[in-house]
Design a protein around this motif. Structure first.
Motif, PDB file in Angstrom:
ATOM      1  N   MET A 109       4.856  -4.638   3.708  1.00 20.16           N
ATOM      2  CA  MET A 109       3.874  -4.797   2.660  1.00 20.16           C
ATOM      3  C   MET A 109       2.637  -3.994   3.043  1.00 20.16           C
ATOM      4  O   MET A 109       2.086  -4.137   4.121  1.00 20.16           O
ATOM      5  CB  MET A 109       3.542  -6.280   2.499  1.00 20.16           C
ATOM      6  CG  MET A 109       2.506  -6.556   1.455  1.00 20.16           C
ATOM      7  SD  MET A 109       2.150  -8.300   1.226  1.00 20.16           S
ATOM      8  CE  MET A 109       3.332  -8.676  -0.036  1.00 20.16           C
ATOM      9  N   SER A 110       2.220  -3.150   2.105  1.00 16.34           N
ATOM     10  CA  SER A 110       1.063  -2.305   2.379  1.00 16.34           C
ATOM     11  C   SER A 110      -0.241  -3.088   2.179  1.00 16.34           C
ATOM     12  O   SER A 110      -0.252  -4.170   1.588  1.00 16.34           O
ATOM     13  CB  SER A 110       1.067  -1.088   1.450  1.00 16.34           C
ATOM     14  OG  SER A 110       0.746  -1.469   0.128  1.00 16.34           O
ATOM     15  N   MET A 111      -1.301  -2.527   2.655  1.00 14.32           N
ATOM     16  CA  MET A 111      -2.618  -3.152   2.516  1.00 14.32           C
ATOM     17  C   MET A 111      -2.973  -3.288   1.041  1.00 14.32           C
ATOM     18  O   MET A 111      -3.531  -4.312   0.622  1.00 14.32           O
ATOM     19  CB  MET A 111      -3.671  -2.319   3.248  1.00 14.32           C
ATOM     20  CG  MET A 111      -5.051  -2.899   3.156  1.00 14.32           C
ATOM     21  SD  MET A 111      -5.207  -4.486   3.958  1.00 14.32           S
ATOM     22  CE  MET A 111      -5.541  -3.969   5.608  1.00 14.32           C
ATOM     23  N   LEU A 112      -2.658  -2.267   0.225  1.00 14.89           N
ATOM     24  CA  LEU A 112      -2.961  -2.326  -1.194  1.00 14.89           C
ATOM     25  C   LEU A 112      -2.210  -3.465  -1.875  1.00 14.89           C
ATOM     26  O   LEU A 112      -2.766  -4.167  -2.725  1.00 14.89           O
ATOM     27  CB  LEU A 112      -2.626  -0.992  -1.870  1.00 14.89           C
ATOM     28  CG  LEU A 112      -3.060  -0.845  -3.319  1.00 14.89           C
ATOM     29  CD1 LEU A 112      -4.556  -1.092  -3.469  1.00 14.89           C
ATOM     30  CD2 LEU A 112      -2.710   0.523  -3.841  1.00 14.89           C
ATOM     31  N   ASP A 113      -0.958  -3.691  -1.489  1.00 13.20           N
ATOM     32  CA  ASP A 113      -0.189  -4.807  -2.048  1.00 13.20           C
ATOM     33  C   ASP A 113      -0.828  -6.149  -1.695  1.00 13.20           C
ATOM     34  O   ASP A 113      -0.864  -7.062  -2.515  1.00 13.20           O
ATOM     35  CB  ASP A 113       1.259  -4.775  -1.551  1.00 13.20           C
ATOM     36  CG  ASP A 113       2.048  -3.610  -2.121  1.00 13.20           C
ATOM     37  OD1 ASP A 113       1.686  -3.127  -3.222  1.00 13.20           O
ATOM     38  OD2 ASP A 113       3.023  -3.187  -1.482  1.00 13.20           O
ATOM     39  N   LYS A 114      -1.338  -6.265  -0.481  1.00 12.78           N
ATOM     40  CA  LYS A 114      -2.004  -7.492  -0.058  1.00 12.78           C
ATOM     41  C   LYS A 114      -3.272  -7.732  -0.875  1.00 12.78           C
ATOM     42  O   LYS A 114      -3.553  -8.852  -1.304  1.00 12.78           O
ATOM     43  CB  LYS A 114      -2.349  -7.435   1.432  1.00 12.78           C
ATOM     44  CG  LYS A 114      -1.144  -7.534   2.334  1.00 12.78           C
ATOM     45  CD  LYS A 114      -1.546  -7.484   3.783  1.00 12.78           C
ATOM     46  CE  LYS A 114      -0.325  -7.523   4.688  1.00 12.78           C
ATOM     47  NZ  LYS A 114      -0.689  -7.495   6.100  1.00 12.78           N
ATOM     48  N   ILE A 115      -4.032  -6.665  -1.093  1.00 10.18           N
ATOM     49  CA  ILE A 115      -5.259  -6.780  -1.878  1.00 10.18           C
ATOM     50  C   ILE A 115      -4.935  -7.175  -3.312  1.00 10.18           C
ATOM     51  O   ILE A 115      -5.588  -8.050  -3.887  1.00 10.18           O
ATOM     52  CB  ILE A 115      -6.067  -5.463  -1.840  1.00 10.18           C
ATOM     53  CG1 ILE A 115      -6.606  -5.230  -0.429  1.00 10.18           C
ATOM     54  CG2 ILE A 115      -7.210  -5.486  -2.845  1.00 10.18           C
ATOM     55  CD1 ILE A 115      -7.230  -3.878  -0.217  1.00 10.18           C
ATOM     56  N   LYS A 116      -3.908  -6.547  -3.881  1.00  8.41           N
ATOM     57  CA  LYS A 116      -3.497  -6.891  -5.250  1.00  8.41           C
ATOM     58  C   LYS A 116      -3.105  -8.364  -5.341  1.00  8.41           C
ATOM     59  O   LYS A 116      -3.437  -9.047  -6.307  1.00  8.41           O
ATOM     60  CB  LYS A 116      -2.322  -6.026  -5.689  1.00  8.41           C
ATOM     61  CG  LYS A 116      -2.688  -4.621  -6.036  1.00  8.41           C
ATOM     62  CD  LYS A 116      -1.439  -3.859  -6.470  1.00  8.41           C
ATOM     63  CE  LYS A 116      -1.702  -2.423  -6.736  1.00  8.41           C
ATOM     64  NZ  LYS A 116      -0.483  -1.698  -7.147  1.00  8.41           N
ATOM     65  N   GLY A 117      -2.402  -8.853  -4.330  1.00  5.59           N
ATOM     66  CA  GLY A 117      -2.002 -10.250  -4.314  1.00  5.59           C
ATOM     67  C   GLY A 117      -3.191 -11.195  -4.258  1.00  5.59           C
ATOM     68  O   GLY A 117      -3.203 -12.229  -4.932  1.00  5.59           O
ATOM     69  N   MET A 118      -4.177 -10.837  -3.464  1.00  8.14           N
ATOM     70  CA  MET A 118      -5.360 -11.682  -3.347  1.00  8.14           C
ATOM     71  C   MET A 118      -6.187 -11.686  -4.630  1.00  8.14           C
ATOM     72  O   MET A 118      -6.825 -12.684  -4.964  1.00  8.14           O
ATOM     73  CB  MET A 118      -6.240 -11.214  -2.183  1.00  8.14           C
ATOM     74  CG  MET A 118      -5.638 -11.507  -0.824  1.00  8.14           C
ATOM     75  SD  MET A 118      -6.768 -11.195   0.547  1.00  8.14           S
ATOM     76  CE  MET A 118      -7.025  -9.449   0.449  1.00  8.14           C
ATOM     77  N   LEU A 119      -6.180 -10.571  -5.351  1.00 12.87           N
ATOM     78  CA  LEU A 119      -6.995 -10.457  -6.559  1.00 12.87           C
ATOM     79  C   LEU A 119      -6.288 -10.972  -7.808  1.00 12.87           C
ATOM     80  O   LEU A 119      -6.917 -11.083  -8.860  1.00 12.87           O
ATOM     81  CB  LEU A 119      -7.405  -9.004  -6.778  1.00 12.87           C
ATOM     82  CG  LEU A 119      -8.375  -8.437  -5.754  1.00 12.87           C
ATOM     83  CD1 LEU A 119      -8.633  -6.963  -6.017  1.00 12.87           C
ATOM     84  CD2 LEU A 119      -9.677  -9.207  -5.760  1.00 12.87           C
ATOM     85  N   LYS A 120      -5.020 -11.285  -7.690  1.00 10.41           N
ATOM     86  CA  LYS A 120      -4.270 -11.742  -8.856  1.00 10.41           C
ATOM     87  C   LYS A 120      -4.954 -12.972  -9.465  1.00 10.41           C
ATOM     88  O   LYS A 120      -5.218 -13.955  -8.786  1.00 10.41           O
ATOM     89  CB  LYS A 120      -2.841 -12.081  -8.466  1.00 10.41           C
ATOM     90  CG  LYS A 120      -1.949 -12.308  -9.651  1.00 10.41           C
ATOM     91  CD  LYS A 120      -0.508 -12.366  -9.238  1.00 10.41           C
ATOM     92  CE  LYS A 120       0.326 -12.457 -10.479  1.00 10.41           C
ATOM     93  NZ  LYS A 120       1.366 -11.485 -10.506  1.00 10.41           N
TER      94      LYS A 120
END
Length: 63
Positions: A1-12
């Motif tokens: 999982m990339s950093m961008l995917d993690k950020i997207k998950g947190m901002l969902k």
């Protein structure tokens, strides 16, 4: 999982807060550079909003 995917998950579910932060960050850069890089900042803001799944769209997506 990339950093961008993690950020997207947190901002969902919090896209509106992310939009405000992106806008505030861009405004800060524009203020500090006295608008010298305004077009580049605006482009970066649009790309960030597109990448993070922002609800707000200034222009329709390309087909």
């Amino acid at each position: 999982m990339s950093m961008l995917d993690k950020i997207k998950g947190m901002l969902k579910g919090h896209e509106d807060v992310a939009d405000k932060g992106i806008d505030k960050g861009g405004d800060y850069v524009d203020e500090k550079t006295q608008g010298t890089y305004q077009s580049q900042v605006d482009t970066a803001q649009r790309k960030l909003k597109d990448e993070l799944g922002s609800q707000e769209r200034d222009t329709p997506p390309h087909p």
